[in-house]
Design a protein around this motif. Structure first.
Motif, PDB file in Angstrom:
ATOM      1  N   VAL A  12      28.973  36.971  31.207  1.00  0.00           N
ATOM      2  CA  VAL A  12      28.816  38.061  32.169  1.00  0.00           C
ATOM      3  C   VAL A  12      29.300  39.348  31.517  1.00  0.00           C
ATOM      4  N   GLN A  13      28.739  40.450  31.934  1.00  0.00           N
ATOM      5  CA  GLN A  13      29.185  41.742  31.422  1.00  0.00           C
ATOM      6  C   GLN A  13      30.469  42.180  32.114  1.00  0.00           C
ATOM      7  N   ALA A  14      31.229  42.980  31.421  1.00  0.00           N
ATOM      8  CA  ALA A  14      32.450  43.519  32.014  1.00  0.00           C
ATOM      9  C   ALA A  14      32.113  44.234  33.318  1.00  0.00           C
ATOM     10  N   GLY A  15      32.959  43.997  34.317  1.00  0.00           N
ATOM     11  CA  GLY A  15      32.722  44.551  35.639  1.00  0.00           C
ATOM     12  C   GLY A  15      31.956  43.632  36.562  1.00  0.00           C
ATOM     13  N   GLY A  16      31.409  42.579  35.997  1.00  0.00           N
ATOM     14  CA  GLY A  16      30.629  41.638  36.776  1.00  0.00           C
ATOM     15  C   GLY A  16      31.478  40.590  37.470  1.00  0.00           C
ATOM     16  N   SER A  17      30.806  39.620  38.078  1.00  0.00           N
ATOM     17  CA  SER A  17      31.475  38.583  38.866  1.00  0.00           C
ATOM     18  C   SER A  17      30.957  37.205  38.496  1.00  0.00           C
ATOM     19  N   LEU A  18      31.811  36.227  38.681  1.00  0.00           N
ATOM     20  CA  LEU A  18      31.451  34.825  38.566  1.00  0.00           C
ATOM     21  C   LEU A  18      32.241  34.046  39.605  1.00  0.00           C
ATOM     22  N   ARG A  19      31.699  32.905  40.005  1.00  0.00           N
ATOM     23  CA  ARG A  19      32.438  32.010  40.883  1.00  0.00           C
ATOM     24  C   ARG A  19      32.482  30.629  40.240  1.00  0.00           C
ATOM     25  N   LEU A  20      33.704  30.145  40.053  1.00  0.00           N
ATOM     26  CA  LEU A  20      33.913  28.812  39.520  1.00  0.00           C
ATOM     27  C   LEU A  20      34.140  27.836  40.670  1.00  0.00           C
ATOM     28  N   SER A  21      33.672  26.613  40.472  1.00  0.00           N
ATOM     29  CA  SER A  21      33.891  25.550  41.444  1.00  0.00           C
ATOM     30  C   SER A  21      34.477  24.341  40.739  1.00  0.00           C
ATOM     31  N   CYS A  22      35.285  23.593  41.469  1.00  0.00           N
ATOM     32  CA  CYS A  22      35.871  22.359  40.943  1.00  0.00           C
ATOM     33  C   CYS A  22      35.886  21.337  42.079  1.00  0.00           C
ATOM     34  N   ALA A  23      35.102  20.293  41.908  1.00  0.00           N
ATOM     35  CA  ALA A  23      35.009  19.249  42.924  1.00  0.00           C
ATOM     36  C   ALA A  23      35.823  18.042  42.487  1.00  0.00           C
ATOM     37  N   ALA A  24      36.685  17.578  43.372  1.00  0.00           N
ATOM     38  CA  ALA A  24      37.514  16.409  43.105  1.00  0.00           C
ATOM     39  C   ALA A  24      36.950  15.189  43.812  1.00  0.00           C
ATOM     40  N   SER A  25      37.063  14.052  43.150  1.00  0.00           N
ATOM     41  CA  SER A  25      36.633  12.783  43.750  1.00  0.00           C
ATOM     42  C   SER A  25      37.585  11.686  43.296  1.00  0.00           C
ATOM     43  N   GLY A  26      37.544  10.579  44.042  1.00  0.00           N
ATOM     44  CA  GLY A  26      38.438   9.471  43.719  1.00  0.00           C
ATOM     45  C   GLY A  26      39.544   9.350  44.749  1.00  0.00           C
ATOM     46  N   SER A  27      40.764   9.144  44.284  1.00  0.00           N
ATOM     47  CA  SER A  27      41.919   8.944  45.175  1.00  0.00           C
ATOM     48  C   SER A  27      42.477  10.299  45.593  1.00  0.00           C
ATOM     49  N   ILE A  28      41.870  10.867  46.614  1.00  0.00           N
ATOM     50  CA  ILE A  28      42.210  12.230  47.051  1.00  0.00           C
ATOM     51  C   ILE A  28      43.415  12.195  47.990  1.00  0.00           C
ATOM     52  N   SER A  29      44.338  13.097  47.740  1.00  0.00           N
ATOM     53  CA  SER A  29      45.535  13.227  48.570  1.00  0.00           C
ATOM     54  C   SER A  29      45.361  14.373  49.557  1.00  0.00           C
ATOM     55  N   THR A  77      37.019  20.565  47.254  1.00  0.00           N
ATOM     56  CA  THR A  77      36.564  21.513  46.244  1.00  0.00           C
ATOM     57  C   THR A  77      37.408  22.783  46.287  1.00  0.00           C
ATOM     58  N   VAL A  78      37.721  23.284  45.107  1.00  0.00           N
ATOM     59  CA  VAL A  78      38.423  24.549  44.989  1.00  0.00           C
ATOM     60  C   VAL A  78      37.513  25.537  44.265  1.00  0.00           C
ATOM     61  N   TYR A  79      37.605  26.787  44.671  1.00  0.00           N
ATOM     62  CA  TYR A  79      36.757  27.836  44.118  1.00  0.00           C
ATOM     63  C   TYR A  79      37.628  28.943  43.523  1.00  0.00           C
ATOM     64  N   LEU A  80      37.082  29.631  42.561  1.00  0.00           N
ATOM     65  CA  LEU A  80      37.725  30.827  42.024  1.00  0.00           C
ATOM     66  C   LEU A  80      36.660  31.922  41.946  1.00  0.00           C
ATOM     67  N   GLN A  81      36.756  32.886  42.853  1.00  0.00           N
ATOM     68  CA  GLN A  81      35.871  34.028  42.824  1.00  0.00           C
ATOM     69  C   GLN A  81      36.483  35.079  41.912  1.00  0.00           C
ATOM     70  N   MET A  82      35.757  35.438  40.877  1.00  0.00           N
ATOM     71  CA  MET A  82      36.267  36.380  39.883  1.00  0.00           C
ATOM     72  C   MET A  82      35.419  37.645  39.908  1.00  0.00           C
ATOM     73  N   ASN A  83      36.037  38.746  40.288  1.00  0.00           N
ATOM     74  CA  ASN A  83      35.355  40.038  40.355  1.00  0.00           C
ATOM     75  C   ASN A  83      35.963  41.000  39.337  1.00  0.00           C
ATOM     76  N   SER A  84      35.245  42.057  39.078  1.00  0.00           N
ATOM     77  CA  SER A  84      35.724  43.091  38.135  1.00  0.00           C
ATOM     78  C   SER A  84      36.218  42.471  36.837  1.00  0.00           C
ATOM     79  N   LEU A  85      35.421  41.606  36.289  1.00  0.00           N
ATOM     80  CA  LEU A  85      35.834  40.871  35.093  1.00  0.00           C
ATOM     81  C   LEU A  85      36.022  41.796  33.907  1.00  0.00           C
ATOM     82  N   LYS A  86      37.016  41.449  33.084  1.00  0.00           N
ATOM     83  CA  LYS A  86      37.342  42.211  31.887  1.00  0.00           C
ATOM     84  C   LYS A  86      37.187  41.310  30.673  1.00  0.00           C
ATOM     85  N   SER A  87      37.072  41.937  29.510  1.00  0.00           N
ATOM     86  CA  SER A  87      36.923  41.148  28.291  1.00  0.00           C
ATOM     87  C   SER A  87      38.112  40.217  28.081  1.00  0.00           C
ATOM     88  N   GLU A  88      39.287  40.648  28.534  1.00  0.00           N
ATOM     89  CA  GLU A  88      40.471  39.797  28.362  1.00  0.00           C
ATOM     90  C   GLU A  88      40.488  38.587  29.281  1.00  0.00           C
TER      91      GLU A  88
END
Length: 118
Positions: A12-29, A77-88
């Motif tokens: 993604v270009q700097a200033g852009g956005s991405l959303r990460l997802s993580c789905a868990a399965s198995g022995s969920i607490s 599932t846990v999500y991470l919405q990432m906005n205003s992304l920077k090169s770092e």
């Protein structure tokens, strides 16, 4: 055992956005905590954001105001919405699942690459 499947990384270009997802399965607490960590080349893995089963959140100072962590307990599932992304922000992002404070181990996803071009 818990299995974690991450998705949503990419380029993604700097200033852009991405959303990460993580789905868990198995022995969920029902009292699990989940979080996102990242590791850039030559650096140690660091906490990005974490969220408890009750919805309490914690963020690294470097992402406060730009990233938002959330979870859907019904989907394990846990999500991470990432906005205003920077090169770092470029790194491999890992999902972590902690079943309970007293549980002897955590579970990690395989990682998803995020590249922010300037």
């Amino acid at each position: 055992q818990v299995q974690l499947v991450e998705s949503g990384g990419g380029l993604v270009q700097a200033g852009g956005s991405l959303r990460l997802s993580c789905a868990a399965s198995g022995s969920i607490s029902s009292i699990s905590a989940m979080g996102w960590y990242r590791q850039a080349p030559g650096k140690q893995r660091e906490l990005v954001a974490a969220i408890t089963s009750g919805g309490s959140t914690n963020y690294a100072d470097s992402v406060k105001g730009r990233f938002t962590i959330s979870r859907d307990n019904a989907k394990n599932t846990v999500y991470l919405q990432m906005n205003s992304l920077k090169s770092e922000d470029t790194a491999v992002y890992y999902c972590k699942y902690s079943p309970a404070p007293w549980y002897p181990r955590d579970y990690w996803g395989q990682g998803t690459q995020v590249i922010v071009s300037s």
